[in-house]
Design a protein around this motif. Structure first.
Motif, PDB file in Angstrom:
ATOM      1  N   THR A  90       0.832  -1.207   0.000  1.00  0.00           N
ATOM      2  CA  THR A  90       0.000   0.000   0.000  1.00  0.00           C
ATOM      3  C   THR A  90       0.863   1.252   0.000  1.00  0.00           C
ATOM      4  O   THR A  90       0.590   2.223  -0.725  1.00  0.00           O
ATOM      5  N   LEU A  93       2.293   1.777  -3.498  1.00  0.00           N
ATOM      6  CA  LEU A  93       1.297   2.303  -4.432  1.00  0.00           C
ATOM      7  C   LEU A  93       1.026   3.787  -4.176  1.00  0.00           C
ATOM      8  O   LEU A  93       0.838   4.562  -5.120  1.00  0.00           O
ATOM      9  N   LEU A 120       1.676  -6.638  -4.481  1.00  0.00           N
ATOM     10  CA  LEU A 120       0.728  -5.524  -4.469  1.00  0.00           C
ATOM     11  C   LEU A 120      -0.703  -6.033  -4.336  1.00  0.00           C
ATOM     12  O   LEU A 120      -1.525  -5.427  -3.639  1.00  0.00           O
ATOM     13  N   HIS A 121      -1.011  -7.133  -4.994  1.00  0.00           N
ATOM     14  CA  HIS A 121      -2.349  -7.718  -4.922  1.00  0.00           C
ATOM     15  C   HIS A 121      -2.675  -8.158  -3.500  1.00  0.00           C
ATOM     16  O   HIS A 121      -3.822  -8.043  -3.047  1.00  0.00           O
ATOM     17  N   VAL A 124      -3.655  -4.981  -1.845  1.00  0.00           N
ATOM     18  CA  VAL A 124      -4.875  -4.390  -2.399  1.00  0.00           C
ATOM     19  C   VAL A 124      -5.595  -5.476  -3.187  1.00  0.00           C
ATOM     20  O   VAL A 124      -5.567  -5.512  -4.422  1.00  0.00           O
ATOM     21  N   THR A 127     -10.281  -7.130  -6.757  1.00  0.00           N
ATOM     22  CA  THR A 127     -10.067  -7.306  -8.190  1.00  0.00           C
ATOM     23  C   THR A 127     -10.830  -6.307  -9.044  1.00  0.00           C
ATOM     24  O   THR A 127     -10.461  -6.044 -10.179  1.00  0.00           O
ATOM     25  N   ILE A 130      -8.619  -3.560 -10.408  1.00  0.00           N
ATOM     26  CA  ILE A 130      -7.422  -3.966 -11.132  1.00  0.00           C
ATOM     27  C   ILE A 130      -7.792  -4.277 -12.580  1.00  0.00           C
ATOM     28  O   ILE A 130      -8.733  -5.019 -12.848  1.00  0.00           O
ATOM     29  N   THR A 144      -3.060  -2.527 -14.107  1.00  0.00           N
ATOM     30  CA  THR A 144      -3.240  -1.198 -13.528  1.00  0.00           C
ATOM     31  C   THR A 144      -4.076  -1.290 -12.258  1.00  0.00           C
ATOM     32  O   THR A 144      -5.152  -1.902 -12.255  1.00  0.00           O
ATOM     33  N   PHE A 145      -3.569  -0.681 -11.198  1.00  0.00           N
ATOM     34  CA  PHE A 145      -4.302  -0.563  -9.944  1.00  0.00           C
ATOM     35  C   PHE A 145      -5.029   0.780  -9.992  1.00  0.00           C
ATOM     36  O   PHE A 145      -4.432   1.849  -9.777  1.00  0.00           O
ATOM     37  N   LYS A 146      -6.327   0.720 -10.326  1.00  0.00           N
ATOM     38  CA  LYS A 146      -7.092   1.909 -10.699  1.00  0.00           C
ATOM     39  C   LYS A 146      -7.112   2.980  -9.618  1.00  0.00           C
ATOM     40  O   LYS A 146      -6.971   4.168  -9.910  1.00  0.00           O
ATOM     41  N   TYR A 148      -5.044   3.838  -7.431  1.00  0.00           N
ATOM     42  CA  TYR A 148      -3.769   4.565  -7.306  1.00  0.00           C
ATOM     43  C   TYR A 148      -3.233   5.032  -8.654  1.00  0.00           C
ATOM     44  O   TYR A 148      -2.222   5.728  -8.713  1.00  0.00           O
TER      45      TYR A 148
END
Length: 217
Positions: A90, A93, A120-121, A124, A127, A130, A144-146, A148
């Motif tokens: 976290t 990110l 990272l998953h 966070v 799903t 992502i 892509t981690f939306k 962040y």
């Protein structure tokens, strides 16, 4: 993940550098060289559960396919004269919000890319936030981690430079990187290519190599 200790060392060291912004660590004796150290047992490891990570390719998922020993998952890198901060997905990110990270290279880069995604998953896991994409004829894979706006990308390239099929055979072009423009808008680039340069015979992906001055068999 199921790769060897050597591959795991490259992965963990690279990811640790991401966490500390590529800076050497300061201590009472000055700058600590994070390259010098050893692997130590840590009962709190691993940092993620492979069975819960959707990003590991099946050929790298040793536990899923029956590897009986788990001790290799319990090691972390310990520099000789300082301590690395524990990985915090976290926190990473947040620090890289709005940025793009790209791993460029061969299967070792794939290992590193998948490791970072799984770490990272684990931090966070939602799903719905992502997005996974394959772009440029599957040359680039992006997750892509939306929330962040952080994209973690993989660019598949065995030699970094181009290999083209010509009438004289497969040619390694030392002064040609056609897809290099894709790298220009990325904030963090992590290169790896050493694994393929020493291959010979049938394992070698080219028959000739050339630059602007000559062509050599």
């Amino acid at each position: 993940m199921g790769f060897s200790r050597t591959r795991r060392s490259y992965s963990v060291i690279a990811l640790s550098f991401l966490t500390i912004s590529f800076l050497c660590l300061e201590n009472a004796n000055g700058c600590c060289n994070v390259y010098k150290g050893k692997w130590v047992y840590d009962s709190s490891y691993p940092l993620y559960d492979t069975s819960a990570c959707p990003f590991i390719h099946k050929e790298f998922n040793c536990l899923k396919y029956g590897r009986p020993d788990h001790l290799y998952l319990k090691y972390r890198w310990q520099p000789s004269k300082c301590n690395l901060p524990r990985f915090d997905g976290t926190h990473l990110l947040r620090r890289l919000k709005g940025k793009k990270i790209m791993f460029i290279g061969d299967s070792i880069s794939i290992n590193q890319w998948q490791s970072l995604l799984c770490m990272l998953h684990a931090a966070v896991p939602t799903t719905s936030g992502i997005i996974t994409q394959d772009l440029h004829n599957h040359t680039v894979s992006t997750v892509t981690f939306k929330h962040y706006k952080v994209s973690v990308m993989l660019f598949r390239s065995l030699y970094l430079v181009d290999v083209d099929k010509e009438t004289i055979g497969r040619v390694l072009k030392l002064n040609s990187i056609r897809n290099g423009n894709l790298w220009k808008e990325v904030d963090v680039l992590i290169f790896n290519t050493w694994h393929w340069w020493h291959r010979r015979g049938l394992k070698q992906q080219y028959e000739l190599y050339k630059n602007k001055y000559n062509l050599i068999n």
